[in-house]
Write an enzyme that holds these catalytic residues in place. Structure first.
Site, PDB file in Angstrom:
ATOM      1  N   TYR A  50       0.801  -1.235   0.000  1.00 54.87           N
ATOM      2  CA  TYR A  50       0.000   0.000   0.000  1.00 54.87           C
ATOM      3  C   TYR A  50       0.830   1.280   0.000  1.00 54.87           C
ATOM      4  O   TYR A  50       0.389   2.294  -0.536  1.00 54.87           O
ATOM      5  CB  TYR A  50      -0.966  -0.017   1.196  1.00 54.87           C
ATOM      6  CG  TYR A  50      -1.979  -1.128   1.049  1.00 54.87           C
ATOM      7  CD1 TYR A  50      -3.014  -1.014   0.123  1.00 54.87           C
ATOM      8  CD2 TYR A  50      -1.871  -2.308   1.759  1.00 54.87           C
ATOM      9  CE1 TYR A  50      -3.932  -2.044  -0.058  1.00 54.87           C
ATOM     10  CE2 TYR A  50      -2.784  -3.346   1.594  1.00 54.87           C
ATOM     11  CZ  TYR A  50      -3.805  -3.199   0.677  1.00 54.87           C
ATOM     12  OH  TYR A  50      -4.700  -4.218   0.486  1.00 54.87           O
ATOM     13  N   GLY A 137     -11.349  15.202   4.408  1.00 52.92           N
ATOM     14  CA  GLY A 137     -10.673  16.373   3.851  1.00 52.92           C
ATOM     15  C   GLY A 137      -9.650  15.957   2.808  1.00 52.92           C
ATOM     16  O   GLY A 137      -9.454  14.772   2.556  1.00 52.92           O
ATOM     17  N   LYS A 193     -17.778  13.279  -3.333  1.00 54.93           N
ATOM     18  CA  LYS A 193     -16.764  13.866  -4.234  1.00 54.93           C
ATOM     19  C   LYS A 193     -16.101  12.792  -5.083  1.00 54.93           C
ATOM     20  O   LYS A 193     -15.560  13.084  -6.157  1.00 54.93           O
ATOM     21  CB  LYS A 193     -15.744  14.709  -3.459  1.00 54.93           C
ATOM     22  CG  LYS A 193     -14.939  13.981  -2.375  1.00 54.93           C
ATOM     23  CD  LYS A 193     -13.725  13.252  -2.854  1.00 54.93           C
ATOM     24  CE  LYS A 193     -13.097  12.403  -1.772  1.00 54.93           C
ATOM     25  NZ  LYS A 193     -12.031  11.520  -2.208  1.00 54.93           N
ATOM     26  N   THR A 250      -9.078  15.403  -5.236  1.00 49.83           N
ATOM     27  CA  THR A 250      -9.380  14.087  -5.820  1.00 49.83           C
ATOM     28  C   THR A 250      -9.564  14.188  -7.333  1.00 49.83           C
ATOM     29  O   THR A 250      -9.274  13.237  -8.056  1.00 49.83           O
ATOM     30  CB  THR A 250     -10.613  13.455  -5.140  1.00 49.83           C
ATOM     31  OG1 THR A 250     -10.544  13.700  -3.744  1.00 49.83           O
ATOM     32  CG2 THR A 250     -10.658  11.959  -5.344  1.00 49.83           C
ATOM     33  N   ARG A 257      -7.198   7.288  -6.638  1.00 51.24           N
ATOM     34  CA  ARG A 257      -7.622   6.033  -7.263  1.00 51.24           C
ATOM     35  C   ARG A 257      -8.896   6.248  -8.076  1.00 51.24           C
ATOM     36  O   ARG A 257      -9.093   5.640  -9.106  1.00 51.24           O
ATOM     37  CB  ARG A 257      -7.850   4.934  -6.211  1.00 51.24           C
ATOM     38  CG  ARG A 257      -6.600   4.273  -5.674  1.00 51.24           C
ATOM     39  CD  ARG A 257      -5.973   4.995  -4.514  1.00 51.24           C
ATOM     40  NE  ARG A 257      -6.897   5.501  -3.532  1.00 51.24           N
ATOM     41  CZ  ARG A 257      -7.262   4.818  -2.461  1.00 51.24           C
ATOM     42  NH1 ARG A 257      -6.788   3.640  -2.230  1.00 51.24           N
ATOM     43  NH2 ARG A 257      -8.082   5.372  -1.586  1.00 51.24           N
ATOM     44  N   ASN A 258      -9.766   7.142  -7.590  1.00 53.19           N
ATOM     45  CA  ASN A 258     -11.013   7.385  -8.322  1.00 53.19           C
ATOM     46  C   ASN A 258     -10.716   8.080  -9.662  1.00 53.19           C
ATOM     47  O   ASN A 258     -11.251   7.695 -10.694  1.00 53.19           O
ATOM     48  CB  ASN A 258     -11.977   8.213  -7.473  1.00 53.19           C
ATOM     49  CG  ASN A 258     -12.569   7.374  -6.355  1.00 53.19           C
ATOM     50  OD1 ASN A 258     -13.426   6.529  -6.593  1.00 53.19           O
ATOM     51  ND2 ASN A 258     -12.086   7.555  -5.132  1.00 53.19           N
ATOM     52  N   GLU A 283     -13.789   3.781  -4.122  1.00 51.00           N
ATOM     53  CA  GLU A 283     -15.097   3.937  -3.480  1.00 51.00           C
ATOM     54  C   GLU A 283     -16.157   4.551  -4.405  1.00 51.00           C
ATOM     55  O   GLU A 283     -17.348   4.305  -4.263  1.00 51.00           O
ATOM     56  CB  GLU A 283     -14.971   4.803  -2.220  1.00 51.00           C
ATOM     57  CG  GLU A 283     -14.221   4.162  -1.055  1.00 51.00           C
ATOM     58  CD  GLU A 283     -15.101   3.234  -0.226  1.00 51.00           C
ATOM     59  OE1 GLU A 283     -16.171   2.812  -0.692  1.00 51.00           O
ATOM     60  OE2 GLU A 283     -14.679   2.917   0.905  1.00 51.00           O
TER      61      GLU A 283
HETATM   62  N1  LIG Z   1      -5.888   6.199   0.421  1.00 49.72           N
HETATM   63  C1  LIG Z   1      -6.160   7.450   0.737  1.00 49.72           C
HETATM   64  O1  LIG Z   1      -5.336   8.345   0.498  1.00 49.72           O
HETATM   65  C2  LIG Z   1      -7.444   7.807   1.413  1.00 49.72           C
HETATM   66  C3  LIG Z   1      -8.462   6.883   1.598  1.00 49.72           C
HETATM   67  N2  LIG Z   1      -9.613   7.253   2.233  1.00 49.72           N
HETATM   68  C4  LIG Z   1     -10.697   6.306   2.477  1.00 49.72           C
HETATM   69  O2  LIG Z   1     -10.243   5.284   3.354  1.00 49.72           O
HETATM   70  C5  LIG Z   1     -10.979   4.080   3.123  1.00 49.72           C
HETATM   71  C6  LIG Z   1      -9.978   2.945   2.945  1.00 49.72           C
HETATM   72  O3  LIG Z   1      -9.207   3.246   1.801  1.00 49.72           O
HETATM   73  P1  LIG Z   1      -7.709   2.800   1.609  1.00 49.72           P
HETATM   74  O4  LIG Z   1      -7.004   2.616   2.878  1.00 49.72           O
HETATM   75  O5  LIG Z   1      -7.137   3.752   0.637  1.00 49.72           O
HETATM   76  O6  LIG Z   1      -7.937   1.387   0.889  1.00 49.72           O
HETATM   77  P2  LIG Z   1      -6.853   0.317   0.454  1.00 49.72           P
HETATM   78  O7  LIG Z   1      -7.365  -0.333  -0.774  1.00 49.72           O
HETATM   79  O8  LIG Z   1      -5.504   0.928   0.435  1.00 49.72           O
HETATM   80  O9  LIG Z   1      -6.879  -0.729   1.662  1.00 49.72           O
HETATM   81  C7  LIG Z   1      -8.060  -1.385   2.042  1.00 49.72           C
HETATM   82  C8  LIG Z   1      -7.711  -2.393   3.132  1.00 49.72           C
HETATM   83  O10 LIG Z   1      -8.918  -2.957   3.626  1.00 49.72           O
HETATM   84  C9  LIG Z   1      -8.710  -4.334   3.841  1.00 49.72           C
HETATM   85  N3  LIG Z   1     -10.024  -4.986   3.831  1.00 49.72           N
HETATM   86  C10 LIG Z   1     -10.899  -5.056   2.801  1.00 49.72           C
HETATM   87  N4  LIG Z   1     -11.994  -5.741   3.181  1.00 49.72           N
HETATM   88  C11 LIG Z   1     -11.796  -6.103   4.477  1.00 49.72           C
HETATM   89  C12 LIG Z   1     -12.562  -6.836   5.414  1.00 49.72           C
HETATM   90  N5  LIG Z   1     -13.755  -7.334   5.109  1.00 49.72           N
HETATM   91  N6  LIG Z   1     -12.054  -7.030   6.647  1.00 49.72           N
HETATM   92  C13 LIG Z   1     -10.848  -6.525   6.975  1.00 49.72           C
HETATM   93  N7  LIG Z   1     -10.064  -5.824   6.123  1.00 49.72           N
HETATM   94  C14 LIG Z   1     -10.548  -5.617   4.895  1.00 49.72           C
HETATM   95  C15 LIG Z   1      -7.800  -4.732   2.679  1.00 49.72           C
HETATM   96  O11 LIG Z   1      -7.162  -5.963   2.964  1.00 49.72           O
HETATM   97  C16 LIG Z   1      -6.841  -3.552   2.656  1.00 49.72           C
HETATM   98  O12 LIG Z   1      -5.806  -3.731   3.584  1.00 49.72           O
HETATM   99  C17 LIG Z   1     -11.828   4.342   1.864  1.00 49.72           C
HETATM  100  O13 LIG Z   1     -13.137   4.633   2.267  1.00 49.72           O
HETATM  101  C18 LIG Z   1     -11.169   5.568   1.230  1.00 49.72           C
HETATM  102  O14 LIG Z   1     -12.082   6.345   0.493  1.00 49.72           O
HETATM  103  C19 LIG Z   1      -9.797   8.527   2.697  1.00 49.72           C
HETATM  104  C20 LIG Z   1      -8.836   9.471   2.542  1.00 49.72           C
HETATM  105  C21 LIG Z   1      -7.571   9.192   1.892  1.00 49.72           C
HETATM  106  O1  LIG Z   2     -10.171  10.837  -0.412  1.00 55.29           O
HETATM  107  C1  LIG Z   2      -9.054  10.866  -0.855  1.00 55.29           C
HETATM  108  C2  LIG Z   2      -8.166  12.038  -0.710  1.00 55.29           C
HETATM  109  O2  LIG Z   2      -8.682  12.990   0.167  1.00 55.29           O
HETATM  110  C3  LIG Z   2      -8.537   9.697  -1.608  1.00 55.29           C
HETATM  111  O3  LIG Z   2      -9.143   9.647  -2.845  1.00 55.29           O
HETATM  112  P1  LIG Z   2      -8.972   8.355  -3.760  1.00 55.29           P
HETATM  113  O4  LIG Z   2      -9.702   7.236  -3.061  1.00 55.29           O
HETATM  114  O5  LIG Z   2      -9.579   8.726  -5.062  1.00 55.29           O
HETATM  115  O6  LIG Z   2      -7.498   8.071  -3.872  1.00 55.29           O
END
Ligand SMILES: NC(=O)C1=CN([C@@H]2O[C@H](COP(=O)(O)OP(=O)(O)OC[C@H]3O[C@@H](n4cnc5c(N)ncnc54)[C@H](O)[C@@H]3O)[C@@H](O)[C@H]2O)C=CC1
Ligand SMILES: O=C(CO)COP(=O)(O)O
Length: 343
Positions: A50, A137, A193, A250, A257-258, A283
């Site tokens: 990641y 944010g 968003k 975003t 990713r989106n 998402e």
């Molecule tokens: N990556 C970013 O920069 C940001 C992400 N977010 C939000 O954070 C949330 C998570 O996103 P990311 O961390 O980026 O996703 P990611 O794809 O990097 O990681 C998702 C994780 O969830 C785990 N997972 C999936 N299903 C599961 C389950 N049933 N039980 C336990 N673990 C499970 C996966 O194994 C993986 O480790 C999303 O809603 C995203 O929109 C918000 C702001 C920034």
């Molecule tokens: O919410 C996010 C940044 O604030 C992350 O957006 P993405 O899931 O599109 O990477």
């Protein structure tokens, strides 16, 4: 507050926020369902899948035991994908105590029920809304772990919980946290968003220029705020970090990713192929489905969301969707804004 925080789960954002907490001197217990990943975090201090090439704070302790993660924690940070939120919080319930607050940083809806994440959490943990805060944010994990200056907002129905969450995450070097009491607005803005970011990626993937992207951002903001206000949000939240701030990052960042998924679809790749290629949660796809249904339920016009829904789920050609958006009936921008109580 300087105690222990239990973090669920070890994806990009959960790991990046663990890093912020560890840098702030908190003791961090990071839960993951993957034993190999836990071992990598504990021994090599990295989470290569990641956050490649990022050395993690050695104080972050990963575990596959929820009991161990939550024992003695003052706060739980939940950053599961929206599709896994109910399952993860249900499993946390036996170890959840009166002493803990919950912060979540997930951007999405439960598509089956159209509930917001804090509603799902409150149901599963059987706790009042005042124990929950949402952190949102403009904040890509890849920049936060490099300690690039980032500003976010935490919203809670309880000022005390909001300030506790602010205290946990805020530092004076790279992570600035504002409070807000509009939980509905912050959750909706953060989730919705992603639809517009998919659309911006799609437009870039087709090869349209900056004019088109600026139009999508602006008109996208108008329609997501319109739904938000109808669902009880404060319109001003959409002008803040969780709204326009996150929408801009975003729709324009290479890290999104989106945006990346939208761009591949705009270049002609099939949705399923794009999702398997990304390997990380996108998402906006599920959120488009949820918002499309919510817009109907609340009788709100969301033309961009509607066209994107057709592209994603009904096989419509992206270029045809753009033609349909451009060919809509004439409108007056200001009259429409006033009607939706956006100002
Ligand atoms: N990556 C970013 O920069 C940001 C992400 N977010 C939000 O954070 C949330 C998570 O996103 P990311 O961390 O980026 O996703 P990611 O794809 O990097 O990681 C998702 C994780 O969830 C785990 N997972 C999936 N299903 C599961 C389950 N049933 N039980 C336990 N673990 C499970 C996966 O194994 C993986 O480790 C999303 O809603 C995203 O929109 C918000 C702001 C920034
Ligand atoms: O919410 C996010 C940044 O604030 C992350 O957006 P993405 O899931 O599109 O990477």
């Amino acid at each position: 507050m300087s105690g222990k925080v239990a973090v669920f789960v070890a994806g990009s954002w959960g790991t990046a926020l663990s890093e912020v907490l560890a840098q702030n001197g908190r003791s961090v217990s990071l839960w993951t369902r993957n034993a190999h990943q836990a071992e990598e975090i504990n021994i090599k201090h990295s989470n290569h899948k990641y956050l490649p090439d990022i050395p993690l704070h050695p104080g972050i302790r990963a575990t596959c035991s929820m009991e161990e993660a939550m024992e003695g924690a003052e706060a739980c940070l939940i950053v599961a994908p929206s599709a896994a939120m109910r399952q993860v919080t249900r499993a946390m319930k036996p170890y959840f105590t009166d002493k803990m607050i919950i912060v979540h940083a997930t951007k999405g809806f439960e598509t089956e029920t159209l509930k917001r994440m804090s509603e799902v959490i409150a149901e599963e943990l059987e706790c009042g809304e005042g124990r929950i805060a949402v952190l949102s944010g403009p904040s890509h994990a890849e920049e936060v772990v490099r300690q690039c200056p980032t500003t976010v907002v935490v919203a809670s129905a309880s000022m005390e919980t909001g300030e506790k969450a602010q205290d946990l995450f805020m530092n004076e070097t790279f992570f600035r946290v504002y409070t807000n009491q509009d939980v509905i607005g912050v959750e909706l803005a953060g989730a919705l968003k992603n639809i517009i970011a998919l659309g911006a990626g799609l437009s870039d993937g087709i090869g349209f220029g900056d004019n088109a992207k600026a139009a999508l951002i602006t008109r996208g903001l108008a329609e997501i705020a319109r739904l938000g206000v109808e669902m009880g949000a404060n319109a001003l939240t959409f002008a803040g970090l969780a709204g326009v701030g996150d929408l801009v990052v975003t729709c324009t960042s290479q890290h999104s990713r989106n945006w990346r998924a939208g761009s591949l679809i705009g270049q002609g790749h099939a949705v399923e192929e794009v999702l398997s290629r990304m390997g990380m949660v996108v998402e906006g796809i599920r959120t488009t489905k949820a918002a499309y249904l919510l817009a109907r339920q609340h009788d709100v016009q969301m033309p961009i969301t509607e066209q994107l829904h057709r592209v994603l789920f009904n096989g419509k050609e992206p270029k045809q969707a753009v033609e349909n958006l451009m060919g809509r009936v004439r409108k007056n921008e200001i009259e429409e804004v006033a009607k939706s109580s956006w100002t």
